[in-house]
Motif scaffolding. Sequence first.
Motif, PDB file in Angstrom:
ATOM      1  N   SER A  44       2.510   2.016  16.926  1.00  0.00           N
ATOM      2  CA  SER A  44       2.546   1.826  15.487  1.00  0.00           C
ATOM      3  C   SER A  44       3.641   0.844  15.101  1.00  0.00           C
ATOM      4  O   SER A  44       4.657   0.707  15.788  1.00  0.00           O
ATOM      5  CB  SER A  44       2.813   3.161  14.778  1.00  0.00           C
ATOM      6  OG  SER A  44       1.743   4.035  14.924  1.00  0.00           O
ATOM      7  N   SER A  46       6.634  -0.237  12.363  1.00  0.00           N
ATOM      8  CA  SER A  46       7.721   0.606  11.894  1.00  0.00           C
ATOM      9  C   SER A  46       7.456   1.216  10.523  1.00  0.00           C
ATOM     10  O   SER A  46       8.049   2.205  10.150  1.00  0.00           O
ATOM     11  CB  SER A  46       9.015  -0.214  11.853  1.00  0.00           C
ATOM     12  OG  SER A  46       8.857  -1.337  11.005  1.00  0.00           O
ATOM     13  N   SER A  47       6.560   0.630   9.741  1.00  0.00           N
ATOM     14  CA  SER A  47       6.317   1.100   8.387  1.00  0.00           C
ATOM     15  C   SER A  47       5.601   2.444   8.386  1.00  0.00           C
ATOM     16  O   SER A  47       4.696   2.685   9.177  1.00  0.00           O
ATOM     17  CB  SER A  47       5.476   0.080   7.621  1.00  0.00           C
ATOM     18  OG  SER A  47       5.052   0.615   6.391  1.00  0.00           O
ATOM     19  N   ASP A  48       6.000   3.341   7.455  1.00  0.00           N
ATOM     20  CA  ASP A  48       5.333   4.629   7.324  1.00  0.00           C
ATOM     21  C   ASP A  48       3.891   4.456   6.856  1.00  0.00           C
ATOM     22  O   ASP A  48       3.063   5.346   7.037  1.00  0.00           O
ATOM     23  CB  ASP A  48       6.090   5.514   6.335  1.00  0.00           C
ATOM     24  CG  ASP A  48       7.425   5.977   6.890  1.00  0.00           C
ATOM     25  OD1 ASP A  48       7.568   5.988   8.121  1.00  0.00           O
ATOM     26  OD2 ASP A  48       8.311   6.319   6.087  1.00  0.00           O
ATOM     27  N   THR A  49       3.601   3.332   6.207  1.00  0.00           N
ATOM     28  CA  THR A  49       2.257   3.107   5.692  1.00  0.00           C
ATOM     29  C   THR A  49       1.414   2.266   6.641  1.00  0.00           C
ATOM     30  O   THR A  49       0.296   1.894   6.294  1.00  0.00           O
ATOM     31  CB  THR A  49       2.332   2.405   4.322  1.00  0.00           C
ATOM     32  OG1 THR A  49       3.061   1.180   4.461  1.00  0.00           O
ATOM     33  CG2 THR A  49       3.015   3.290   3.293  1.00  0.00           C
ATOM     34  N   ASP A  55       0.357  -3.781   9.885  1.00  0.00           N
ATOM     35  CA  ASP A  55       1.113  -3.539   8.657  1.00  0.00           C
ATOM     36  C   ASP A  55       0.136  -3.389   7.509  1.00  0.00           C
ATOM     37  O   ASP A  55      -0.821  -4.160   7.379  1.00  0.00           O
ATOM     38  CB  ASP A  55       2.070  -4.701   8.374  1.00  0.00           C
ATOM     39  CG  ASP A  55       3.293  -4.692   9.281  1.00  0.00           C
ATOM     40  OD1 ASP A  55       3.777  -3.600   9.625  1.00  0.00           O
ATOM     41  OD2 ASP A  55       3.762  -5.787   9.643  1.00  0.00           O
ATOM     42  N   SER A  56       0.390  -2.424   6.650  1.00  0.00           N
ATOM     43  CA  SER A  56      -0.550  -2.157   5.561  1.00  0.00           C
ATOM     44  C   SER A  56      -0.699  -3.372   4.650  1.00  0.00           C
ATOM     45  O   SER A  56       0.289  -3.960   4.217  1.00  0.00           O
ATOM     46  CB  SER A  56      -0.081  -0.965   4.733  1.00  0.00           C
ATOM     47  OG  SER A  56      -0.934  -0.788   3.616  1.00  0.00           O
ATOM     48  N   TRP A 106      -5.851   5.999   0.298  1.00  0.00           N
ATOM     49  CA  TRP A 106      -4.654   5.596   1.057  1.00  0.00           C
ATOM     50  C   TRP A 106      -4.061   4.320   0.481  1.00  0.00           C
ATOM     51  O   TRP A 106      -2.847   4.211   0.295  1.00  0.00           O
ATOM     52  CB  TRP A 106      -5.051   5.414   2.523  1.00  0.00           C
ATOM     53  CG  TRP A 106      -4.000   4.860   3.427  1.00  0.00           C
ATOM     54  CD1 TRP A 106      -2.922   5.530   3.945  1.00  0.00           C
ATOM     55  CD2 TRP A 106      -3.935   3.526   3.971  1.00  0.00           C
ATOM     56  NE1 TRP A 106      -2.200   4.689   4.770  1.00  0.00           N
ATOM     57  CE2 TRP A 106      -2.799   3.469   4.803  1.00  0.00           C
ATOM     58  CE3 TRP A 106      -4.734   2.391   3.832  1.00  0.00           C
ATOM     59  CZ2 TRP A 106      -2.433   2.312   5.497  1.00  0.00           C
ATOM     60  CZ3 TRP A 106      -4.382   1.250   4.518  1.00  0.00           C
ATOM     61  CH2 TRP A 106      -3.246   1.199   5.336  1.00  0.00           C
ATOM     62  N   GLN A 110      -0.421   3.497  -2.248  1.00  0.00           N
ATOM     63  CA  GLN A 110       0.630   2.519  -1.985  1.00  0.00           C
ATOM     64  C   GLN A 110       0.762   1.480  -3.103  1.00  0.00           C
ATOM     65  O   GLN A 110       1.637   0.628  -3.057  1.00  0.00           O
ATOM     66  CB  GLN A 110       0.339   1.794  -0.666  1.00  0.00           C
ATOM     67  CG  GLN A 110       0.274   2.704   0.538  1.00  0.00           C
ATOM     68  CD  GLN A 110      -0.263   1.971   1.756  1.00  0.00           C
ATOM     69  OE1 GLN A 110       0.279   0.930   2.156  1.00  0.00           O
ATOM     70  NE2 GLN A 110      -1.326   2.490   2.340  1.00  0.00           N
ATOM     71  N   LYS A 340      -4.399   7.888  12.933  1.00  0.00           N
ATOM     72  CA  LYS A 340      -4.288   7.652  11.490  1.00  0.00           C
ATOM     73  C   LYS A 340      -5.649   7.810  10.818  1.00  0.00           C
ATOM     74  O   LYS A 340      -5.758   8.405   9.743  1.00  0.00           O
ATOM     75  CB  LYS A 340      -3.741   6.247  11.239  1.00  0.00           C
ATOM     76  CG  LYS A 340      -3.373   5.977   9.782  1.00  0.00           C
ATOM     77  CD  LYS A 340      -2.150   6.796   9.372  1.00  0.00           C
ATOM     78  CE  LYS A 340      -1.637   6.386   8.006  1.00  0.00           C
ATOM     79  NZ  LYS A 340      -0.438   7.175   7.611  1.00  0.00           N
ATOM     80  N   GLU A 343      -6.436  11.477  10.615  1.00  0.00           N
ATOM     81  CA  GLU A 343      -5.553  12.119   9.631  1.00  0.00           C
ATOM     82  C   GLU A 343      -6.053  11.893   8.206  1.00  0.00           C
ATOM     83  O   GLU A 343      -6.155  12.838   7.409  1.00  0.00           O
ATOM     84  CB  GLU A 343      -4.140  11.552   9.781  1.00  0.00           C
ATOM     85  CG  GLU A 343      -3.175  11.968   8.683  1.00  0.00           C
ATOM     86  CD  GLU A 343      -1.929  11.096   8.642  1.00  0.00           C
ATOM     87  OE1 GLU A 343      -1.340  10.954   7.555  1.00  0.00           O
ATOM     88  OE2 GLU A 343      -1.546  10.543   9.702  1.00  0.00           O
TER      89      GLU A 343
END
Length: 471
Positions: A44, A46-49, A55-56, A106, A110, A340, A343
Amino acid sequence: MKPRKTAKLIAALALSTALVSACATERGGDDGVPATGSGSSGTSTSSDTAFGTLDSPCGAGDATGATDQGVSDTEIRIGYGDDRGYAQSPGLNKEMSDAVAAMIDWCNEQGGINGRTIVGTDYDAAMTNANTVMQEACRSEFMMVGHGFAMDQTAEQTRVACNMAAVPGFTVSPDAANGPMTFQGVPFPVDYANGAAWFQMAEMHPDMLNDFDLVGSTMPTIITSLQKTRSIAEAAGFKLKDCGVVINYQGEPSYVPFAEKYKQCGVKGLWTSRSPVPNEFNFFKAVDQVGIDPIIFGEATWYGASAQAFNAQSGLLDNLNANMTFQMLENADKVPAVAKYKELVEAEGGKTALLGMQSTSSFLLWATAAKECGSDLTRQCMVDELSKIHEWDGGGLHATTDPGKNMPAQCGLMVDLKGADYSQVFPAEAGEFTCDAKYLIKTDPATWGTELDPDRVSTKYLGPNVIKPQV
């Protein structure tokens, strides 16, 4: 509308279900109901999203302007959908809408796309209503995203005529697969094929290159498909048998005579383009009855709940192999993107399956291009941006493809089934693909089913107003 039991409908259903895989729980959804948001595995970002390695593309911003149909200062309207209302197969491909609905939520959590909220309309084509759905979408949506309609050939002329740019989860008909203004996270064009399945089978069983045959069918679409499959197998070094077996796709009173013919022919391996349905299971019961135990080899459709359930009771598919360009759901602990996906969909009570991941990849592809367009969010900009994306794996959901050029992956992995459990058998390391340029096979134009222009776009519905990349 009452479904008609025609050969054309059954053929379309078979093509659609050939993409369907494992299923889970159900989630409600109605036609036309707006839904607004409240390669290798890699690691993954580093971003939580982040979505796996991606990257989101979603987030806050200051994009403004009513730049195109379905776009305002505050909203972007997209359509998506499936054939879940088809009476002969209730819930058909519902995992696709479940995935897109979860991805819209999702993304909106954001901040949407550059600050614009995504408003989705969930269409149910119910197999026979694809053109009606497209006519409705043409009146209100900015684009179609992550959808899959088994009879998309009935809607393609309407889509092209209204310049409805699309990023579908899958396409079925040749004119849609190479259609103008169409980009897919996992392309399946008519003129190129990913032959990883046969090359990998050759490595797994090099002593059986002369021992395989294809399961013939009276279905016209499968006949064409098998012509293409035969050429791919030969390119991988197989000298296929020609046992002359052709099975009626509507079923046979007894499959024993066909199984006996394969036995007399000396077959040790069988490729099927059919789906894991009761008639196919009856055929493999007959194969066992006549005393042969061949390797069974097929499309990714054989990675799914129906095959699991049948084999858990019978054990007759313990020699099953299926080749995939997507990661297995069982690899979620090794592939962050799969984790993800599960989830997000499971959090909304949705159904998880390969086609759901396919729709997820296409949604992410669409969102990535939309982010780049910023305030200039037009269909022209989307076509331009999508045509620039030449390396795409949905954050790690699948092998790398080239959506911008409508080219398939050159990678694959093989799974097998023992009892009710699937596992990856090639390559040996779970969560990895094997890739090779030789896997990419240019197909015979006689199998295309449509004419292509120099840009490899179907010419059937092309007109002067079609949006083309200006790159």
